[in-house]
Design an enzyme around this catalytic site. Structure first.
Site, mmCIF file in Angstrom:
data_model
loop_
_atom_site.group_PDB
_atom_site.id
_atom_site.type_symbol
_atom_site.label_atom_id
_atom_site.label_comp_id
_atom_site.label_asym_id
_atom_site.label_seq_id
_atom_site.Cartn_x
_atom_site.Cartn_y
_atom_site.Cartn_z
ATOM 1 C CG PHE A 13 0.404 56.382 -3.229
ATOM 2 C CD1 PHE A 13 -0.925 56.139 -3.514
ATOM 3 C CD2 PHE A 13 0.738 56.768 -1.940
ATOM 4 C CE1 PHE A 13 -1.893 56.273 -2.524
ATOM 5 C CE2 PHE A 13 -0.231 56.907 -0.939
ATOM 6 C CZ PHE A 13 -1.553 56.659 -1.246
ATOM 7 C CB THR B 210 3.972 55.227 4.227
ATOM 8 O OG1 THR B 210 2.781 55.854 3.741
ATOM 9 C CG2 THR B 210 5.021 55.208 3.132
ATOM 10 C CD GLN C 70 -6.655 50.431 -7.459
ATOM 11 O OE1 GLN C 70 -6.931 51.503 -7.950
ATOM 12 N NE2 GLN C 70 -5.445 50.166 -6.995
ATOM 13 N NE ARG D 118 1.976 50.705 -13.061
ATOM 14 C CZ ARG D 118 1.781 49.973 -14.143
ATOM 15 N NH1 ARG D 118 1.156 50.482 -15.175
ATOM 16 N NH2 ARG D 118 2.209 48.740 -14.211
ATOM 17 C CD GLU E 284 2.514 51.763 -6.529
ATOM 18 O OE1 GLU E 284 2.920 51.040 -5.599
ATOM 19 O OE2 GLU E 284 1.992 52.871 -6.350
ATOM 20 C CB ALA F 12 1.331 50.127 -1.531
ATOM 21 C CD GLU G 116 -5.334 53.157 -2.620
ATOM 22 O OE1 GLU G 116 -4.489 53.374 -3.511
ATOM 23 O OE2 GLU G 116 -5.048 53.174 -1.407
ATOM 24 N NE ARG H 104 4.341 54.999 -1.387
ATOM 25 C CZ ARG H 104 5.050 53.870 -1.213
ATOM 26 N NH1 ARG H 104 6.104 53.615 -1.974
ATOM 27 N NH2 ARG H 104 4.716 53.004 -0.296
HETATM 28 N N1 MTE Z 1 -1.336 46.812 -14.162
HETATM 29 C C1 MTE Z 1 -2.481 46.784 -14.877
HETATM 30 N N2 MTE Z 1 -2.527 46.038 -15.984
HETATM 31 N N3 MTE Z 1 -3.576 47.497 -14.502
HETATM 32 C C2 MTE Z 1 -3.567 48.292 -13.376
HETATM 33 O O1 MTE Z 1 -4.563 48.916 -13.055
HETATM 34 N N4 MTE Z 1 -2.246 49.121 -11.457
HETATM 35 C C3 MTE Z 1 -0.895 49.393 -10.940
HETATM 36 C C4 MTE Z 1 -0.030 48.147 -11.015
HETATM 37 N N5 MTE Z 1 -0.120 47.551 -12.311
HETATM 38 C C5 MTE Z 1 -2.357 48.356 -12.601
HETATM 39 C C6 MTE Z 1 -1.263 47.558 -13.042
HETATM 40 C C7 MTE Z 1 -0.885 49.871 -9.552
HETATM 41 S S1 MTE Z 1 -1.171 51.501 -9.274
HETATM 42 C C8 MTE Z 1 -0.597 49.055 -8.500
HETATM 43 S S2 MTE Z 1 -0.473 49.650 -6.926
HETATM 44 C C9 MTE Z 1 -0.369 47.616 -8.686
HETATM 45 O O2 MTE Z 1 -0.512 47.220 -10.047
HETATM 46 C C10 MTE Z 1 -1.369 46.854 -7.823
HETATM 47 O O3 MTE Z 1 -1.280 45.497 -7.996
HETATM 48 P P1 MTE Z 1 -0.175 44.580 -7.268
HETATM 49 O O4 MTE Z 1 -0.033 45.073 -5.881
HETATM 50 O O5 MTE Z 1 -0.748 43.233 -7.356
HETATM 51 O O6 MTE Z 1 1.083 44.748 -8.068
HETATM 52 MO MO1 MOS Z 2 -1.438 51.873 -6.797
HETATM 53 S S1 MOS Z 2 -1.295 53.913 -6.997
HETATM 54 O O1 MOS Z 2 -0.831 51.952 -5.150
HETATM 55 O O2 MOS Z 2 -3.117 51.702 -6.618
#
Ligand code: MTE
Ligand code: MOS
Length: 783
Positions: free
Chosen positions: A356, A454, A209, A354, A724, A523, A244, A322
């Site tokens: 955090f 944050t 990521q 997810r 998230e 985030a 991450e 957080r």
């Molecule tokens: N959705 C899928 N299918 N796979 C993933 O790994 N990660 C989640 C969320 N949704 C994830 C997911 C997490 S932890 C985050 S922070 C966000 O997607 C990151 O992507 P975005 O900022 O584009 O929403």
């Molecule tokens: Mo999502 S825990 O902020 O990668």
């Protein structure tokens, strides 16, 4: 379940259209290439990492001679052999590529082998001799608190005089809740392939990521300039926060061995090693004392959170921050103190997952509000509502950010109606009165989640857009695709800006040599940040094209409209492709970068005051469950979700995020249990012992609705981040289970239930409650 339209052929108005994920078909046909599917370069070597089998020990002997002379081995690498630095801690030092004389958790990397096959590499690794001298290990939060063992200093967020307020309140309660951790269980495990380049550079394919962070850390361990390292990722097979920081050690090992051998090296952890080696969601304990009035309104709260961070800081500072910043959830807390202990333990270093830390903070306050309701003999929904943020005077969070776009009261009213909460609550009471062993429970819980990193400096993004002379568009930005649909959303934004169909936009891999110095995709801010940056880049090109079009068609540049694959002034128009050719002939640049930084953010981390979030994403959920009080088994009967995605960039994608996030959260709070033995060894390191939700666990009756409300903040097309927040909607399942347990005692007592609420815990909670009521355990009664 509401189904979104799956029509990817839209040509116009790409933004807000429910387009399918750009790779949806390729995901299911198998054509989508994940890292391990990439064609393997000639001379590729395979790496294996030998993990420690002690939780805390000095390494008294590490002899790799037998490994080095094992069949097929090209290189062995230990902490002593690094050309650059060994420490790859993302924020603070503490995470090492290889243990250097000291092992701090069971599963830490000791050394790595590169060989002509994975089998040869593994065989060789186990030929090495490792000897230890055991040291005392601290494994749990309780042990760490007793020993004062912390990875970072304890933080306290305080407003007003909570202890006085509690003393003054007409009623008081205290309690404790344990909240389990969670394994990410991304379908694609951690993997990297490093390919040496001419002149000493390194190309690293990494399932990450955070490509920029991997780039910097690879450069650091190799002793190279960042510019000599390129990191590329087309897509991940899921990440959920687990890639991450946790992708970096894997990429570093592959790069180190590639550098040493001059050959490409791939490292792919197998599932068990992945689960043992990489960090997870932090488990927490929450202890609280609350004072409230006869209406159930909270007057004062003292909350103490403690989390198991593992052996190093990793991202634990921000994660625990957080948690503190979400310990209010939707509730106004006037006099409050939130203490946060960041415990150091000899276990794997826990990391982003997810939400955090937010989910754990929310679980604490939801338990408190629930306990108040039980104490007063009222429906918890009533007490939740009474404590909601409100007008001036009741609209400041404990960190003194104004909650000025609070949609929760209306959203909860609507969900209460649409889910027929009150009718079903009465129906449940009738059912429970008739049913001695099966009990049903229901709960409505809200979610308010802060959007932005944050750490203010991370809220920035870059993009690069090219238009080719045939009118096709190349899009690149710093965001990464992990299945969440970021790439299609950003492509929609660019297509919309240039008035063409998304099929004209070529989505490309994220790579550090196209867009540099990017923040991790985390985030939930991926589309907010990269969507804005890409729009800026596309807008720059559009302005240049508008000048060309005006010159060709007559009229002013400001009058040119880009839509339907054309640029038009009044009734005259030119095809977008012809315009691109024309611009090129006029020697106009068809390439632009874009940059974005989130406005209005400021946060004083020392004082815990400021505006850490640009806005809040909100939602609410109603879950209904049925438990078997003889076995603890249960079924989620029905779930209604109402989630605020603002003016959604893509409702089909957002629907998937809401459904998926909810089910993942449900797994966290119900069946997913991590278990370590007394030696600190993870026992649950495979799907045989670690239970993520399966298709059969998705609620039979699952009603998901998106609330379409424009974001009050001028985000990209007024959308809201969605990645998230929906995970926390699953807190309703936990409270529905607690409600079903409470039904055993006719809702007169608060059940003692920790998370995850496995069938075993539900059964124990039923029996504990019956014991408090002076009733024999139901099992005995039934005999
Ligand atoms: N959705 C899928 N299918 N796979 C993933 O790994 N990660 C989640 C969320 N949704 C994830 C997911 C997490 S932890 C985050 S922070 C966000 O997607 C990151 O992507 P975005 O900022 O584009 O929403
Ligand atoms: Mo999502 S825990 O902020 O990668």
């Amino acid at each position: 379940m509401r189904r979104a339209k799956r029509d990817a052929s839209l040509v116009e108005g790409a933004v807000h259209a429910p387009l399918a994920h750009d790779s949806a078909v390729r995901h299911v046909t198998g054509e989508a290439l994940y890292l391990d599917d990439l064609p393997e370069p000639r001379d590729l070597l395979y790496a294996f990492v030998r993990l420690s089998d002690r939780a805390h020990a000095r390494v008294t002997r590490l002899d790799v001679t037998a490994a080095a002379s094992s069949p097929g081995v090209a290189a062995v690498m230990t902490a002593r052999d690094l050309p650059g630095e060994n420490d790859i801690g993302p924020v603070l030092p503490g995470d090492k590529v290889f243990a250097d004389g000291l092992v701090e958790y069971w599963g830490q990397s000791l050394f790595a082998v590169a060989a002509d096959s994975i089998d040869h590499a593994r065989e060789a690794a186990f030929r090495a001799t490792v000897e230890y001298e055991d040291l005392p290990a601290i494994l749990t939060i309780e042990q760490a608190l007793a020993h004062g063992s912390f990875v970072l200093p304890t933080q306290v967020l305080r407003r007003g005089a909570p202890s006085k307020a509690i003393a003054r309140a007409s009623r008081r309660l205290s309690g404790r809740l344990a909240i389990g951790g969670q394994e990410h269980f991304y379908l694609e495990g951690q993997v990297a392939m490093a390919v040496p380049r001419e002149g000493g550079g390194m190309l690293v394919h990494s399932s990450t990521q955070a490509p920029s962070e991997v780039q910097h850390l690879v450069a650091k361990v190799l002793g190279l300039a960042a510019s000599a390292v390129t990191v590329e990722v087309r897509r991940m097979g899921g990440a959920f926060g687990g890639k991450e920081t946790q992708a970096a050690p894997v990429a570093c090992v592959a790069a180190l061995l590639a550098r040493r051998t001059g050959r490409p090296v791939k490292l792919r952890l197998d599932r068990d090693d992945d689960m043992i080696f990489t960090g997870k969601r932090h488990d927490f304990t929450a202890e609280w004392e609350v004072g409230f009035d006869d209406e159930g309104r909270i007057r004062g709260l003292e909350l103490v959170l403690a989390s198991r961070c593992g052996f190093s800081p990793d991202l634990s500072g921000a994660i625990n921050d957080r948690a503190m910043l979400h310990a209010d959830n939707c509730y106004y807390l006037e006099d409050v103190s939130i203490t946060s202990h960041r415990c150091k333990t000899n276990t794997v270093s826990n990391t982003a997952f997810r939400g955090f830390g937010g989910p754990q903070g929310m679980m604490a306050i939801e338990a408190i509000v629930d306990a108040i309701a039980r104490e007063l003999g009222q429906d918890p929904l009533q007490i939740r509502r009474r404590n909601f943020y409100g007008r001036a005077g009741r609209d400041l969070t404990p960190y003194e950010m104004r909650v000025d776009d609070f949609v929760i009261p209306e959203l909860v009213d609507e969900l209460e109606r649409s889910s027929q909460y009150q009718e079903r609550r009465r129906e449940l009471a009738r059912f429970n009165a008739r049913s001695p062993w099966q009990k049903r429970g229901i709960a409505l819980t809200p979610v308010k989640f802060g959007i932005s990193f944050t750490a203010t400096q991370m809220n920035q993004a870059g993009a690069l857009v090219h238009v080719y002379t045939d009118g096709s568009i190349h899009l690149n930005h710093g965001g990464t695709e992990m299945g969440q649909g970021l790439f299609i959303k950003v492509a929609q934004v660019v297509a919309d800006e240039l008035g063409v169909g998304v099929d004209r936009v070529q989505i490309t891999a994220t790579t550090t040599d196209q867009v540099p110095n990017t923040s991790p995709t985390a985030a939930s801010s991926g589309s907010d940040l990269n969507g804005m940056a890409a729009r800026t880049a596309a807008r720059t090109i559009r302005k240049r094209l508008a000048a060309c079009a005006a010159a060709a068609l007559g009229g002013k540049a400001e009058e040119v409209v880009f839509a339907g694959g054309k640029a038009s002034v009044g009734r005259r128009s030119i095809d977008f492709a012809d315009l691109a050719t024309l611009a090129h002939r006029e020697r106009v640049s068809l390439s632009a970068t874009g940059f974005y930084r989130t406005p209005r953010l400021h946060f004083d981390r020392e004082r815990h005051r400021g505006r850490p979030f640009y806005y809040f994403a909100c939602g609410a959920a109603v879950s209904e469950v049925q438990i078997d009080t003889l076995t603890g088994e249960y079924k989620v009967r029905r779930v209604d979700l109402l989630h605020d995605c603002g003016s959604s960039l893509n409702p089909a994608i957002d629907m998937g995020q809401v459904e998926g996030g909810f089910v993942q959260g449900m797994g966290w709070l119900t069946t997913e249990e991590l278990w370590w033995d007394e030696a600190g060894r993870l026992g649950t390191h495979a799907p045989s012992t670690y239970k993520i939700p399966a298709c059969g666990d998705v609620p039979d009756d699952f009603r998901v609705t998106l609330l379409h409300a424009r974001n009050r903040q001028p985000t990209i097309h007024r959308s809201k981040a969605v990645g998230e927040p929906p995970l926390m909607l699953a807190i309703s399942v936990f409270h529905a289970l607690a409600d079903a347990v409470a039904a055993v005692g006719e809702h007169r007592l608060t059940p003692r239930l920790d998370a995850p609420a496995t069938p075993e815990r539900v059964l124990l909670a039923v029996e504990e409650l019956r014991a408090r009521l002076g009733q024999p355990a139901l099992r005995e009664a039934a005999e």
